[in-house]
Design an enzyme around this catalytic site. Structure first.
Site, PDB file in Angstrom:
ATOM      1  N   ASP A  89       0.879  -1.171   0.000  1.00  0.00           N
ATOM      2  CA  ASP A  89       0.000   0.000   0.000  1.00  0.00           C
ATOM      3  C   ASP A  89       0.918   1.222   0.000  1.00  0.00           C
ATOM      4  O   ASP A  89       1.457   1.598   1.040  1.00  0.00           O
ATOM      5  CB  ASP A  89      -0.892  -0.026   1.239  1.00  0.00           C
ATOM      6  CG  ASP A  89      -1.871   1.133   1.285  1.00  0.00           C
ATOM      7  OD1 ASP A  89      -2.133   1.737   0.223  1.00  0.00           O
ATOM      8  OD2 ASP A  89      -2.370   1.432   2.382  1.00  0.00           O
TER       9      ASP A  89
ATOM     10  N   GLU B 269      -0.965  -1.467  -4.934  1.00  0.00           N
ATOM     11  CA  GLU B 269      -2.165  -0.681  -5.221  1.00  0.00           C
ATOM     12  C   GLU B 269      -1.841   0.354  -6.287  1.00  0.00           C
ATOM     13  O   GLU B 269      -0.838   1.058  -6.200  1.00  0.00           O
ATOM     14  CB  GLU B 269      -2.681   0.014  -3.960  1.00  0.00           C
ATOM     15  CG  GLU B 269      -3.978   0.748  -4.203  1.00  0.00           C
ATOM     16  CD  GLU B 269      -4.575   1.327  -2.939  1.00  0.00           C
ATOM     17  OE1 GLU B 269      -5.799   1.283  -2.813  1.00  0.00           O
ATOM     18  OE2 GLU B 269      -3.813   1.829  -2.087  1.00  0.00           O
TER      19      GLU B 269
ATOM     20  N   ASP C 215      -2.723   0.600   7.249  1.00  0.00           N
ATOM     21  CA  ASP C 215      -1.917   0.450   6.028  1.00  0.00           C
ATOM     22  C   ASP C 215      -1.465  -0.998   5.852  1.00  0.00           C
ATOM     23  O   ASP C 215      -1.398  -1.506   4.734  1.00  0.00           O
ATOM     24  CB  ASP C 215      -0.689   1.367   6.066  1.00  0.00           C
ATOM     25  CG  ASP C 215      -1.063   2.816   6.280  1.00  0.00           C
ATOM     26  OD1 ASP C 215      -1.492   3.452   5.308  1.00  0.00           O
ATOM     27  OD2 ASP C 215      -0.941   3.297   7.414  1.00  0.00           O
TER      28      ASP C 215
END
Length: 155
Positions: free
Chosen positions: A7, A68, A140
């Site tokens: 992330d 991501e 996260d």
């Protein structure tokens, strides 16, 4: 195979490592964040991200990295996050780790069954899939585990 979910961020990079065996059973190996010092120059923060990611790659030897995919929002941090993401992608490429990228809606759909799932629904799905009794923290890291699971599900 070990899958590393990432992330991206500048202040905090979430990471989650899962392992899947030949019977497609999956377990969490590790999760956490790479945290950078906000008082440091951006370049130094990028170096820290790359250094810490190298440590993770050497330790766990992932066969796949799921990252991501970033979408542009009107925000003062957009450029910095894009730059940090570039450092992450470059570091993975230097270690010849194959990379797949997913937008947030695809991650939510793959893990929770809806592209519009709320954060707590995604977290519940991650905990169920990995048979976790305690939610992974910080957020996260939990997001990175969802990204890693998406990498697994999309194979």
């Amino acid at each position: 195979m070990v899958i590393l979910g990432i992330d991206p961020g500048l202040a905090r990079v979430g990471y989650g490592l899962i392992e899947v065996n030949n019977q497609r059973q999956v377990k969490m190996l590790d999760c956490g964040i790479i945290k950078t010092n906000k008082n440091q120059y951006e370049g130094e923060r990028m170096v820290e991200i790359a250094k810490d990611l190298r440590v993770l790659i050497r330790k766990w030897k992932p066969g796949l990295a799921a990252v991501e995919k970033f979408f542009f929002y009107k925000s003062s941090t957009t450029i910095s996050v894009v730059q940090a993401r570039g450092v992450l992608i470059m570091t993975l490429a230097r270690f010849k780790v194959p990379i797949v990228e997913f937008p947030p809606m695809q991650i939510k759909l793959a893990v929770a069954g809806s592209g519009h799932a709320k954060k707590d629904e995604v977290l519940e799905a991650v905990m169920r899939e990995l048979r976790l009794k305690v939610p992974p923290r910080p957020d996260d890291a939990a997001d990175a585990l969802a990204i890693a699971l998406t990498g697994l599900f999309q194979q």
